[in-house]
Design an enzyme around this catalytic site. Sequence first.
Site, PDB file in Angstrom:
ATOM      1  N   ILE A   1      -4.738   1.905   1.953  1.00 23.82           N
ATOM      2  CA  ILE A   1      -4.163   0.570   2.147  1.00 23.82           C
ATOM      3  C   ILE A   1      -2.674   0.715   2.409  1.00 23.82           C
ATOM      4  CG2 ILE A   1      -3.812  -1.704   1.115  1.00 23.82           C
ATOM      5  CD1 ILE A   1      -6.285  -1.212  -0.614  1.00 23.82           C
TER       6      ILE A   1
ATOM      7  N   HIS B   1      -6.835   1.471   6.522  1.00 23.45           N
ATOM      8  CA  HIS B   1      -7.281   2.648   7.284  1.00 23.45           C
ATOM      9  C   HIS B   1      -8.532   3.189   6.608  1.00 23.45           C
ATOM     10  CE1 HIS B   1      -3.221   2.411   8.976  1.00 23.45           C
ATOM     11  NE2 HIS B   1      -2.806   2.287   7.728  1.00 23.45           N
TER      12      HIS B   1
ATOM     13  N   ASP C   1       0.361   7.432  -0.203  1.00 26.06           N
ATOM     14  CA  ASP C   1       0.094   7.695   1.220  1.00 26.06           C
ATOM     15  C   ASP C   1       0.910   8.896   1.710  1.00 26.06           C
ATOM     16  OD1 ASP C   1       2.503   6.239   0.984  1.00 26.06           O
ATOM     17  OD2 ASP C   1       2.208   5.168   2.868  1.00 26.06           O
TER      18      ASP C   1
END
Length: 259
Positions: free
Chosen positions: A8, A14, A106
Amino acid sequence: MWWLSLSIGNSRLHWGLWCENSLEITWNSGYLGDDRVTEVIRGWQEGKLWPSGGEVEPRDLDGIPELAIASVVPEQQGRWQVYPHSRTLGIADLPLQNLYPGLGIDRALALLGAGTRYGWPVLTVDSGTALTLSGADGDRAFVGGAILPGLGLQFCTLARQTAALPEIAVPKTLPPRWATNTADAIRSGIVYTLTAGVCEFVRDWRRQFPESAIVLTGGNSEEVAAYLRAIAPDIGERAIADPDLILWGMGEVYRSGKV
Ligand SMILES: Nc1ncnc2c1ncn2[C@@H]1O[C@H](COP(=O)(O)OP(=O)(O)O)[C@@H](O)[C@H]1O
Ligand SMILES: CC(C)(COP(=O)(O)O)[C@@H](O)C(=O)NCCC(=O)O
Ligand SMILES: [K+]
């Protein structure tokens, strides 16, 4: 045996569909409203994959998929954590050293994905909502990085916070440097300073780690790769573009048994 990885980001979701260690399909989607999330989760519980907002065909899975979530947007992550077969990854789950508290999952996953696929040391340049640089050494230890407003965000904020400047799309190719109209002046200012900044970081990284792979990812990685090839071919031609680094990182966490 089927599982889903969901990363997220600050602009969108994704997704990856995995069969054990094999990444079968990937897609992106916008954020989903509560009703849509409920519908998608119900589908999973019936063994159906119903990617919504993406360009992937629905399909039957033989079984109920696990879901691995990696999020830098707390408000969005709660919507998916209600799925009973979900697991939310934190930086402590990653086989990397020296990560600082608060580092974006991420960024850490992109590093893990890049190092796993292209070797260590490695530098990632993630051109997403924010543009981030993250580097790790040969011992998989985080060395450091940087955060700046991403390409789309720079164009958008400049238009939003000024009276006379128009909203302009992110250019696909290098604009003229010495502009003679407003739109080109904005393109030039953002593109040349962002690219020069990235080059400066890459050059400094290469002085420390001459053999390191440089890996580009994120929603604007194609544009950034094009600028680099045009302005700094020594960097642009050697940089690797991989849109799925974060998902590959999640696959590596799965392989280590933590999903
Ligand atoms: N279909 C799209 N939807 C949203 N952003 C897109 C799309 N295609 C390209 N972009 C660009 O990608 C950027 C977001 O990058 P991405 O890596 O997807 O974001 P994040 O991981 O931060 O959610 C946006 O700022 C925009 O410039
Ligand atoms: C820097 C980020 C906003 C990038 O997010 P993205 O653009 O990929 O959506 C995210 O990694 C984040 O919230 N990081 C926490 C702060 C840090 O990494 O130091
Ligand atoms: K990013």
